[in-house]
Design an enzyme around this catalytic site. Structure first.
Site, PDB file in Angstrom:
ATOM      1  N   ASP A 128     -16.142   1.126  -6.302  1.00 25.46           N
ATOM      2  CA  ASP A 128     -15.047   0.290  -6.830  1.00 25.46           C
ATOM      3  C   ASP A 128     -15.275   0.133  -8.326  1.00 25.46           C
ATOM      4  O   ASP A 128     -16.427   0.058  -8.767  1.00 25.46           O
ATOM      5  CB  ASP A 128     -15.041  -1.073  -6.126  1.00 25.46           C
ATOM      6  CG  ASP A 128     -13.680  -1.729  -6.177  1.00 25.46           C
ATOM      7  OD1 ASP A 128     -13.062  -1.916  -5.122  1.00 25.46           O
ATOM      8  OD2 ASP A 128     -13.226  -2.052  -7.310  1.00 25.46           O
ATOM      9  N   LYS A 187       3.055   6.232   9.579  1.00 20.86           N
ATOM     10  CA  LYS A 187       2.569   4.896   9.211  1.00 20.86           C
ATOM     11  C   LYS A 187       3.747   3.950   8.927  1.00 20.86           C
ATOM     12  O   LYS A 187       3.807   2.825   9.430  1.00 20.86           O
ATOM     13  CB  LYS A 187       1.657   5.024   7.979  1.00 20.86           C
ATOM     14  CG  LYS A 187       1.329   3.739   7.289  1.00 20.86           C
ATOM     15  CD  LYS A 187       0.250   2.947   7.987  1.00 20.86           C
ATOM     16  CE  LYS A 187       0.039   1.620   7.280  1.00 20.86           C
ATOM     17  NZ  LYS A 187      -1.155   0.933   7.613  1.00 20.86           N
ATOM     18  N   GLY A 237       4.287 -11.705   7.685  1.00 17.21           N
ATOM     19  CA  GLY A 237       3.793 -11.678   6.301  1.00 17.21           C
ATOM     20  C   GLY A 237       2.692 -10.640   6.217  1.00 17.21           C
ATOM     21  O   GLY A 237       2.636  -9.717   7.027  1.00 17.21           O
ATOM     22  N   CYS A 292       1.016  -5.614   4.650  1.00 17.90           N
ATOM     23  CA  CYS A 292       1.624  -4.348   5.115  1.00 17.90           C
ATOM     24  C   CYS A 292       3.111  -4.448   5.452  1.00 17.90           C
ATOM     25  O   CYS A 292       3.931  -3.753   4.845  1.00 17.90           O
ATOM     26  CB  CYS A 292       0.871  -3.824   6.333  1.00 17.90           C
ATOM     27  SG  CYS A 292      -0.773  -3.255   5.932  1.00 17.90           S
ATOM     28  N   LYS A 331      -1.760 -14.986   9.016  1.00 14.37           N
ATOM     29  CA  LYS A 331      -2.118 -14.959  10.437  1.00 14.37           C
ATOM     30  C   LYS A 331      -3.541 -15.483  10.552  1.00 14.37           C
ATOM     31  O   LYS A 331      -4.226 -15.637   9.527  1.00 14.37           O
ATOM     32  CB  LYS A 331      -1.980 -13.550  10.996  1.00 14.37           C
ATOM     33  CG  LYS A 331      -2.976 -12.558  10.443  1.00 14.37           C
ATOM     34  CD  LYS A 331      -2.759 -11.251  11.121  1.00 14.37           C
ATOM     35  CE  LYS A 331      -3.996 -10.417  11.185  1.00 14.37           C
ATOM     36  NZ  LYS A 331      -3.818  -9.224  11.974  1.00 14.37           N
TER      37      LYS A 331
END
Ligand code: UDX
Length: 437
Positions: free
Chosen positions: A30, A208, A261, A264, A324
């Site tokens: 990263d 996807k 929400g 994705c 969630k």
């Protein structure tokens, strides 16, 4: 075999730790120096059940390491997974700048045959574009490069289980050699008989988007049915259960609530709708799904407002801020819109979430917004208590204790986690979603 995973978000970090657990040597890369420093100390930048342990175990056994040095890591690896973010660009399209930057850096770094595996969710055509960019650079050095689209379907909160036991693995490529390499990486999944779908890059990319858009469709569908249930005095849970018993429909993703929400569904539905419009092949159902989801949030505020008469000067306890349970992620969480509108309409909001408060504070601020240590503190003196996320710890509150400290016994259970009859017996005015009038 050495593998480099670029990007240490949910998908990258879970994939990196999971592949190391399969017995492979994995280097996670990263560009965020602070993130890598923290990961080296064993600190996980977000909450995901089991991830800290999985990372620690594989770091200890020497199969997982972290670095900011992409070039060195890439040169040591045959396979490079790209799992950087493709957030919404604010216009309803994915921002591909991170993917593009990584592709260009890879084009510079490669010094031998590489298999580039794209896990980031990218619009149809992006894998081919990446292949062209890196192959062009590779060609000048006499190096061949292959690209495999490998969309990730893991859910936050259940990410490790989803990575280790996926419903399917999708691999899209025009190179048999690269497909063989990636299939070998996923060999442990053959033992548990995971179905593999081997296809072209464009098809893999579309799988996807179509999958996420279909799941979002189920949610918006049941939310509209729930709204109708309220008008006709029907119970949406019985409707959903009976529908789900039809094997062609299936029981999952028919739970009504404040709308979907997360990182994705909102982004992917917008991107798919945009692609359809751009290519003159509109996806009217997906367009409607997006609109229904947008309206559902406002509808939830109306419910609260109607129950309270007016929101001005009222204190509303809000339980659950993440999109969630079992995540600290608040991206596109219905709570963001709902709390914002409550504040705009003059309410005071006392909020509690087991893991999402720090992230939520970055998204919403306000003089009348305060955060609490637990659900009881949020309920204390509240004119209404609103359940927005179905965290387990919110499912079993001491309702008698709550009744004594709340100013008005008004519960808006927007995830339908409590039994309406029991709540009424305890003296609460109880309002759920799609459960009769
Ligand atoms: C989703 C997909 O499930 C996953 O395959 C994909 O890779 C990424 O997007 P995630 O966003 O982690 O995963 O969460 P998910 O459990 O699918 O829930 C998404 C949203 O839908 C949440 O806001 C959830 O509350 C909502 N939802 C889900 C409902 O409102 N009702 C349901 O019945 C199911």
């Amino acid at each position: 075999m050495h593998i480099t995973v670029i990007g240490t978000g949910y998908v990258g970090l879970v994939s990196g730790a999971g592949l190391a657990d399969f017995g492979l040597q994995v280097i996670c890369v990263d560009q965020d120096k602070d993130k890598i420093k923290r990961l080296k100390k064993g600190e996980i930048p977000f909450y995901e059940p089991g991830l800290e342990e999985l990372v620690a175990k594989n770091v200890k056994n020497g199969r997982l390491s972290f670095t900011t040095d992409m070039k060195t890591s890439v040169r040591q690896s045959l396979v490079i997974f790209i799992a950087v973010g493709t957030p919404d660009d604010g216009q309803g399209q994915p921002d591909l700048s991170q993917v593009e930057a990584v592709a260009r850096e890879l084009a510079e770094a490669i010094d031998d045959y590489k298999v580039i595996v794209i896990k980031s969710t990218v619009p149809v055509g992006t894998n081919r574009w990446i292949k062209e960019v890196i192959s062009a650079a590779g060609g000048k050095k006499g190096i061949k490069v292959d690209v495999v689209s490998n969309p990730e379907f893991l859910r936050e909160g259940a990410a490790i289980e989803d990575f280790m036991r996926p419903n399917r693995v999708v691999l899209g490529s025009d190179s048999a050699e690269a497909l063989a390499v990636v299939k070998d990486i996923y060999r442990p999944l053959y033992l548990i008989e995971t179905p593999f779908v081997i296809t072209g890059m464009e098809t893999a990319e579309l799988i996807k988007y179509a999958s996420n858009a279909f799941l979002a469709t189920k949610i918006s569908f049941i939310n509209e049915v729930a709204n109708l249930c309220e008008k006709v005095g029907a119970d949406v849970h019985h409707v959903a259960r009976a529908m789900g018993l039809d094997g062609r429909i299936g029981p999952k993703f028919l739970h009504p609530g404040p709308g979907y929400g997360g990182s994705c569904f909102p982004k992917d539905t917008l991107a798919l709708a945009h692609l359809g419009r751009k290519l003159g092949s509109p996806l009217s159902i997906v367009e409607a799904v997006i609109e229904v989801n947008r309206r559902q949030r406002a509808r939830m505020v109306n419910k609260i407002e109607t129950a309270l008469g007016s929101l001005k000067g009222k204190t509303v306890g809000v339980l659950g801020l993440t999109f969630k349970p079992n995540t600290s992620d608040v991206r596109e969480s219905p709570a963001i819109d709902i709390v914002r509108i409550l504040l705009e309409k003059g309410a005071k909001v006392k909020a509690y979430d087991p893991a999402g408060v720090d992230e939520f504070k970055k998204a919403v601020t306000g003089r009348n917004l305060s955060f609490c240590q637990d659900a009881y503190e949020a309920a204390k003196g509240a004119d209404a208590l609103v359940f927005l996320t179905e965290w387990n710890e919110l499912r079993n509150l001491d309702l008698k204790k709550l009744r004594k400290i709340i100013a008005q016994p008004l519960i808006l259970d927007l995830r339908n986690i409590y039994d309406s009859g029991k709540m009424r017996e305890l003296g609460y005015t109880y309002i759920g979603v799609g459960r009769g009038i």
